[in-house]
Design an enzyme around this catalytic site. Structure first.
Site, PDB file in Angstrom:
ATOM      1  N   ASP A  10      13.053   6.092  24.376  1.00 26.04           N
ATOM      2  CA  ASP A  10      13.398   4.669  24.439  1.00 26.04           C
ATOM      3  C   ASP A  10      12.205   3.824  23.990  1.00 26.04           C
ATOM      4  O   ASP A  10      12.311   2.596  23.881  1.00 26.04           O
ATOM      5  CB  ASP A  10      13.921   4.260  25.822  1.00 26.04           C
ATOM      6  CG  ASP A  10      12.903   4.449  26.923  1.00 26.04           C
ATOM      7  OD1 ASP A  10      11.817   5.001  26.663  1.00 26.04           O
ATOM      8  OD2 ASP A  10      13.200   4.044  28.069  1.00 26.04           O
ATOM      9  N   SER A  11      11.089   4.489  23.654  1.00 30.92           N
ATOM     10  CA  SER A  11       9.979   3.784  22.994  1.00 30.92           C
ATOM     11  C   SER A  11      10.467   3.150  21.697  1.00 30.92           C
ATOM     12  O   SER A  11       9.791   2.296  21.128  1.00 30.92           O
ATOM     13  CB  SER A  11       8.822   4.746  22.707  1.00 30.92           C
ATOM     14  OG  SER A  11       9.275   5.914  22.057  1.00 30.92           O
ATOM     15  N   ASP A  26      16.385  10.022  25.589  1.00 36.94           N
ATOM     16  CA  ASP A  26      16.022   9.293  26.807  1.00 36.94           C
ATOM     17  C   ASP A  26      17.235   8.606  27.422  1.00 36.94           C
ATOM     18  O   ASP A  26      18.042   7.994  26.714  1.00 36.94           O
ATOM     19  CB  ASP A  26      14.996   8.206  26.463  1.00 36.94           C
ATOM     20  CG  ASP A  26      13.587   8.581  26.888  1.00 36.94           C
ATOM     21  OD1 ASP A  26      13.441   9.436  27.781  1.00 36.94           O
ATOM     22  OD2 ASP A  26      12.645   8.006  26.315  1.00 36.94           O
ATOM     23  N   GLU A  86      13.211   8.967  33.699  1.00 32.76           N
ATOM     24  CA  GLU A  86      11.950   8.627  34.349  1.00 32.76           C
ATOM     25  C   GLU A  86      12.133   8.539  35.861  1.00 32.76           C
ATOM     26  O   GLU A  86      13.113   7.951  36.330  1.00 32.76           O
ATOM     27  CB  GLU A  86      11.438   7.273  33.822  1.00 32.76           C
ATOM     28  CG  GLU A  86      11.096   7.292  32.346  1.00 32.76           C
ATOM     29  CD  GLU A  86      10.564   5.952  31.840  1.00 32.76           C
ATOM     30  OE1 GLU A  86      10.283   5.050  32.670  1.00 32.76           O
ATOM     31  OE2 GLU A  86      10.442   5.806  30.612  1.00 32.76           O
ATOM     32  N   GLU A 145       2.880  11.422  32.022  1.00 33.32           N
ATOM     33  CA  GLU A 145       2.313  10.354  31.175  1.00 33.32           C
ATOM     34  C   GLU A 145       1.146   9.643  31.863  1.00 33.32           C
ATOM     35  O   GLU A 145       1.283   9.141  32.988  1.00 33.32           O
ATOM     36  CB  GLU A 145       3.408   9.328  30.791  1.00 33.32           C
ATOM     37  CG  GLU A 145       2.828   8.213  29.915  1.00 33.32           C
ATOM     38  CD  GLU A 145       3.865   7.400  29.147  1.00 33.32           C
ATOM     39  OE1 GLU A 145       5.068   7.753  29.191  1.00 33.32           O
ATOM     40  OE2 GLU A 145       3.456   6.418  28.496  1.00 33.32           O
TER      41      GLU A 145
HETATM   42  O1  KIV Z   1      10.077   6.928  25.103  1.00 32.20           O
HETATM   43  C1  KIV Z   1       9.173   7.719  24.785  1.00 32.20           C
HETATM   44  O2  KIV Z   1       8.757   7.807  23.624  1.00 32.20           O
HETATM   45  C2  KIV Z   1       8.604   8.550  25.840  1.00 32.20           C
HETATM   46  C3  KIV Z   1       7.364   9.309  25.503  1.00 32.20           C
HETATM   47  C4  KIV Z   1       6.229   8.381  25.443  1.00 32.20           C
HETATM   48  C5  KIV Z   1       7.140  10.446  26.427  1.00 32.20           C
HETATM   49  O3  KIV Z   1       9.109   8.588  26.912  1.00 32.20           O
END
Ligand code: KIV
Length: 262
Positions: free
Chosen positions: A43-44, A82, A113, A180
């Site tokens: 979700d980044s 995610d 998460e 993280e």
């Molecule tokens: O959303 C993401 O890219 C992540 C990574 C930073 C582990 O959760």
């Protein structure tokens, strides 16, 4: 042809596993050809692709769309999607409904998460046949309560909580855990305490694997975290190419004869 990875390929102590994010068809193809073991449709994408200030604005529709694009590249690497903000927190039924959408979009597993407080949700998904990757330490979806994107696990209380979370996620059935931005000594302790693969981001060398955000690695992020390493300057490559194109159009050099038919 190499066979596709499955979650069974990620075991404690058998790394190092190489993970990276990708959010679309062309970059999924490229990172897979480069030989990574796992691709995270993170979700980044909210921050590095959509220009949002954090990941809280990412929706299920965004995640489904981008997971489909990555899956169309038919990568050999494992594809994990995610679960975005508030797509699992309401409860196991909501989580199952949303996780199954990501699997139908082409994900081999989902990541969520949080620690012990979401163990019942992990259990529900795993029982339904959906592999889950945990994510503890700095959890960007909790940025408002954490007070920013900062290292977690420096106090004795936080260390204890992260160790307990890792064990609760292991007991709930995760196949791997992302750690993280925690101190390397804590990542080492967690890795030695659980029998599932640990994947570090900003947490040092003692995990079973590493993960980074693609845009940080190739130099496309506006602001990369201090723990990321830039291996290329794709921003300059793109700017140079577009500037040359613009110059040639303005000078009447493009299109040339080979680019059109009378
Ligand atoms: O959303 C993401 O890219 C992540 C990574 C930073 C582990 O959760």
């Amino acid at each position: 042809m190499t066979r596709r990875k499955t979650v069974l390929d990620f075991a404690r102590g058998r790394g190092p596993y190489v993970w990276i994010t990708a959010y679309d068809y062309p970059t999924a193809r490229l990172v897979d050809e480069a030989g990574v073991d796992g691709i995270l449709v993170g979700d980044s994408l909210g921050m590095v692709v959509l220009g949002l200030p954090n990941t809280l604005g990412v929706t299920m529709a965004d995640m489904v769309r981008h997971t489909e694009a990555v899956a169309r590249a038919r990568p050999r690497a494992l594809v994990v999607a995610d679960m975005p903000f508030v797509s699992y927190e309401p409860g196991p039924e909501t989580a199952l409904r949303n996780a199954s959408r990501l699997v139908r979009a082409g994900a081999d597993a989902v990541k969520l998460e949080g620690g012990a407080e979401y163990a019942h949700i992990v259990e529900k998904l795993v029982k339904a046949g959906i592999p889950v990757m945990g994510h503890i330490g700095l959890t960007p979806q909790r940025v408002l309560t954490l007070g920013g994107f900062r290292m977690v696990g420096r106090t004795e209380e936080q260390r204890k909580k992260i160790l307990e979370d890792a064990k609760a996620l292991r007991d709930a059935g995760v196949f791997a855990i992302v750690l993280e931005f925690v101190p390397a000594s804590l990542a080492k302790e967690v890795t030695e305490s659980v029998d599932v693969a640990t994947i570090c981001i900003g947490s040092g060398p003692h995990c079973d694997g590493q993960i980074l955000v693609l845009h940080d690695v190739i130099g496309l992020s506006e602001r990369a975290p201090s723990f990321a390493k830039r291996y290329a300057d794709a921003a300059s490559v793109i700017k140079d190419a577009v500037a040359r194109y613009a110059e040639e159009v303005r000078k009447g050099l493009f299109p040339a004869k080979e680019h059109y038919r009378e």
